[in-house]
Design a protein around this motif. Structure first.
Motif, mmCIF file in Angstrom:
data_model
loop_
_atom_site.group_PDB
_atom_site.id
_atom_site.type_symbol
_atom_site.label_atom_id
_atom_site.label_comp_id
_atom_site.label_asym_id
_atom_site.label_seq_id
_atom_site.Cartn_x
_atom_site.Cartn_y
_atom_site.Cartn_z
ATOM 1 N N GLU A 92 102.821 147.899 114.639
ATOM 2 C CA GLU A 92 102.812 148.879 115.724
ATOM 3 C C GLU A 92 102.871 148.185 117.077
ATOM 4 O O GLU A 92 102.334 147.091 117.242
ATOM 5 N N CYS A 93 103.492 148.851 118.043
ATOM 6 C CA CYS A 93 103.449 148.371 119.413
ATOM 7 C C CYS A 93 102.418 149.196 120.178
ATOM 8 O O CYS A 93 101.753 150.049 119.602
ATOM 9 N N GLU A 94 102.327 148.932 121.478
ATOM 10 C CA GLU A 94 101.309 149.602 122.297
ATOM 11 C C GLU A 94 101.439 151.127 122.303
ATOM 12 O O GLU A 94 100.498 151.828 122.647
ATOM 13 N N GLN A 95 102.604 151.659 121.877
ATOM 14 C CA GLN A 95 102.791 153.108 121.859
ATOM 15 C C GLN A 95 102.094 153.780 120.664
ATOM 16 O O GLN A 95 101.937 155.004 120.662
ATOM 17 N N GLN A 96 101.740 153.014 119.643
ATOM 18 C CA GLN A 96 101.074 153.536 118.433
ATOM 19 C C GLN A 96 101.843 154.707 117.809
ATOM 20 O O GLN A 96 101.257 155.693 117.384
ATOM 21 N N LEU A 145 105.369 151.992 112.817
ATOM 22 C CA LEU A 145 105.431 150.540 112.645
ATOM 23 C C LEU A 145 106.868 150.048 112.813
ATOM 24 O O LEU A 145 107.765 150.460 112.079
ATOM 25 N N HIS A 146 107.091 149.153 113.780
ATOM 26 C CA HIS A 146 108.419 148.576 113.967
ATOM 27 C C HIS A 146 108.731 147.594 112.834
ATOM 28 O O HIS A 146 107.955 146.675 112.581
ATOM 29 N N ILE A 147 109.881 147.781 112.188
ATOM 30 C CA ILE A 147 110.241 146.931 111.049
ATOM 31 C C ILE A 147 110.985 145.687 111.532
ATOM 32 O O ILE A 147 111.914 145.779 112.346
ATOM 33 N N TYR A 163 113.445 156.796 118.143
ATOM 34 C CA TYR A 163 113.419 155.567 118.921
ATOM 35 C C TYR A 163 112.084 155.504 119.655
ATOM 36 O O TYR A 163 111.654 156.476 120.256
ATOM 37 N N CYS A 164 111.453 154.345 119.617
ATOM 38 C CA CYS A 164 110.144 154.202 120.254
ATOM 39 C C CYS A 164 110.317 154.129 121.772
ATOM 40 O O CYS A 164 111.285 153.574 122.270
ATOM 41 N N LYS A 165 109.339 154.664 122.481
ATOM 42 C CA LYS A 165 109.372 154.643 123.949
ATOM 43 C C LYS A 165 109.369 153.224 124.518
ATOM 44 O O LYS A 165 109.778 153.005 125.649
ATOM 45 N N CYS A 166 108.919 152.255 123.742
ATOM 46 C CA CYS A 166 108.818 150.885 124.260
ATOM 47 C C CYS A 166 110.199 150.260 124.454
ATOM 48 O O CYS A 166 110.343 149.276 125.166
ATOM 49 N N GLY A 167 111.222 150.820 123.801
ATOM 50 C CA GLY A 167 112.582 150.304 123.974
ATOM 51 C C GLY A 167 112.952 149.148 123.066
ATOM 52 O O GLY A 167 114.091 148.675 123.092
ATOM 53 N N ARG A 168 112.000 148.678 122.249
ATOM 54 C CA ARG A 168 112.355 147.582 121.325
ATOM 55 C C ARG A 168 113.353 148.118 120.294
ATOM 56 O O ARG A 168 113.306 149.291 119.928
ATOM 57 N N PRO A 169 114.259 147.236 119.820
ATOM 58 C CA PRO A 169 115.353 147.736 118.975
ATOM 59 C C PRO A 169 114.993 147.963 117.505
ATOM 60 O O PRO A 169 115.817 148.468 116.749
HETATM 61 ZN ZN LIG Z 1 107.487 150.554 120.227
#
Ligand SMILES: [Zn+2]
Length: 449
Positions: free
Chosen positions: A277-281, A284-286, A336-342
């Motif tokens: 997980e990133c800070e957005q919770q 889980l980013h794979i 798509y997560c708000k954090c912008g990671r791909p």
């Molecule tokens: Zn994220």
């Protein structure tokens, strides 16, 4: 972030890994770090390229896959991307046990690393991976830990089950020295007596960690201990949990006691970190530049819904795992997560396949059911549900106040409503719930097939 942490990451760690030990670790840190800035399509192209190269390696140098795919008349040269993997058979733990030698590559890669896993699921497994794969795993792990604000060299407490970071053979003195250098402290997840939990709280207060990395069950024990005793432990910046699924009930409790965000990770002995997980919770980013994660239904077809998780490790060339059935259930997310990671996401991973409880009414209830149900009973301090038969549940309970018959009737009635009238419920009162062989707590267990 501390000055020591910066110095450790920027100077001491690279010096030790690259110059002294001549390992490629920092090179992989850079490689995996760079992919954070890519577009999803570019990241997927990297995954496809790695996958084609792995499949080629398997068909040329791994006897098990070579003969299996040949016998099924599968041309792997025609497979181009993760979606095409569906053409290949699933790899089960039993396949690995009965084909161990044929699953090893014929290429000479240097001495392999041997590991075992799975004692707690009742299905132990030994496997191998190569050295380069190990260093890549380390890099991928630290990238994912960074999403939850856990960084190499920053003061970190580990409430964990095994020695950290060593490849075995490390003696106690070396382990202590390394923990000092890495700025980390290890608290054993195996010993959770009241006296030990009290000591853990005071160690956390004195060490003042930036973050805590922990198994879920022991951390929940620690949080409940703090609540029972009115203790307000030092609050780190973040807590990262691993090695077992984090329920929302657990997350809420831990965040309440430690007053900081709790981030979930998904990993295993077979692959190390799969997703985090990133800070957005938000899920889980794979790590799709390291593994392929598929979610399939009972016919092994891809599903958007809840299903069994299959993992393909893109870098273990020593003993490649292609579509390995890890034994977990989860669901992919197309958000798509708000954090912008791909990196695409798993919206959740839940209990082991065996943890699902079958009702006498045909209902299948996930492992999440009982934590949600029992969270409202103040009398229950700790519990474990074991389905011993099609029509029998044994509920082991540590009571905080001795229950009267009417309370037990309420629980029986609720279970009958969800799982069917024919379900017999037996309560067993205990002073403590024993942890599994790996130090993990299994909330629900099924002994039926
Ligand atoms: Zn994220």
């Amino acid at each position: 972030m501390s000055l020591y942490g910066k110095t450790f990451r920027g100077l001491l760690f690279p010096l030790y890994e690259s110059v002294l030990r001549r390992r490629p670790t920092t090179k992989f840190f850079d490689e995996y770090g760079r992919s954070e800035a890519l577009l999803r399509a570019d990241l997927e192209a990297i995954q496809s390229r790695k996958l084609r190269s792995l499949l080629k390696h398997c068909s040329e140098s791994v006897p098990y896959y070579r003969s299996l795919w040949k016998s099924l008349d599968i041309d792997v040269q025609a497979l181009n991307s993760a979606e095409d993997l569906a053409a290949l058979p699933v790899l089960r733990k039993s396949d690995i046990r009965s084909n161990f030698d044929q699953l090893r590559t014929e290429s000479r890669l240097g001495p392999p690393i041997t590991k075992s896993t799975g004692g707690s699921t009742g299905e132990p497994l030994t496997f191998e991976h190569d050295q380069e794969s190990y260093f890549r795993r380390i890099a991928v792990m630290w990238r994912g830990y960074g999403w939850g604000n856990v960084r190499l060299g920053e003061p970190t407490i580990y409430l964990w089950g095994t020695a950290l970071g060593s490849q075995g053979s490390a003696n106690a003195l070396k382990e202590r020295l390394f923990n000092r250098l890495y700025n980390r402290r290890l608290l054993s997840a195996f010993d959770l007596s009241e006296a030990t939990l009290r000591d853990y709280v005071s160690q956390i207060d004195r060490f003042r960690p930036e973050s805590i990395v922990a198994y879920v069950a022991p951390l929940v024990e620690l949080a409940k201990f703090c609540q029972r005793n009115g203790l307000k432990p030092f609050s780190p910046k973040s807590i990262l949990t691993g090695a077992e699924p984090l329920t929302e009930v657990d997350r809420t409790l831990i965040e309440l006691v430690f007053r900081c965000p709790v981030y979930n990770t998904y990993g295993s002995r077979e692959f190390m970190l799969i997703a985090a997980e990133c800070e957005q919770q938000q899920g889980l980013h794979i790590n799709i530049d390291q593994v392929v994660v598929e979610v399939v239904d009972e016919k092994d077809n891809a599903t958007d819904g809840r299903g069994r998780i299959l993992i393909t490790d893109l870098h273990n060339t020593q003993m490649p795992f292609i579509r390995y059935e890890i034994g977990d259930v989860g669901q992919l997310s197309d958000e798509y997560c708000k954090c912008g990671r791909p990196y695409p996401m798993l919206s959740f991973v839940e209990g082991r396949l065996l943890d699902v409880i079958l009702g006498t009414n045909g209902q299948v209830v996930s492992g999440e059911f009982f934590p949600h149900f029992f969270k409202d009973f103040a009398e229950i301090r700790n519990f474990q549900v074991i389905q011993t038969d099609r029509d029998k549940l044994v509920i082991k309970v540590v009571w905080s106040a001795s229950p009267d018959e009417s309370l037990l009737d309420v629980i029986r009635q609720e279970i009958a409503n969800s799982l069917g009238q024919g379900m017999e419920v037996e309560f067993e009162s205990l002073d403590a719930i024993p942890l599994g062989p790996s130090g993990k707590h299994r909330v629900t267990m099924s002994r039926i097939q």
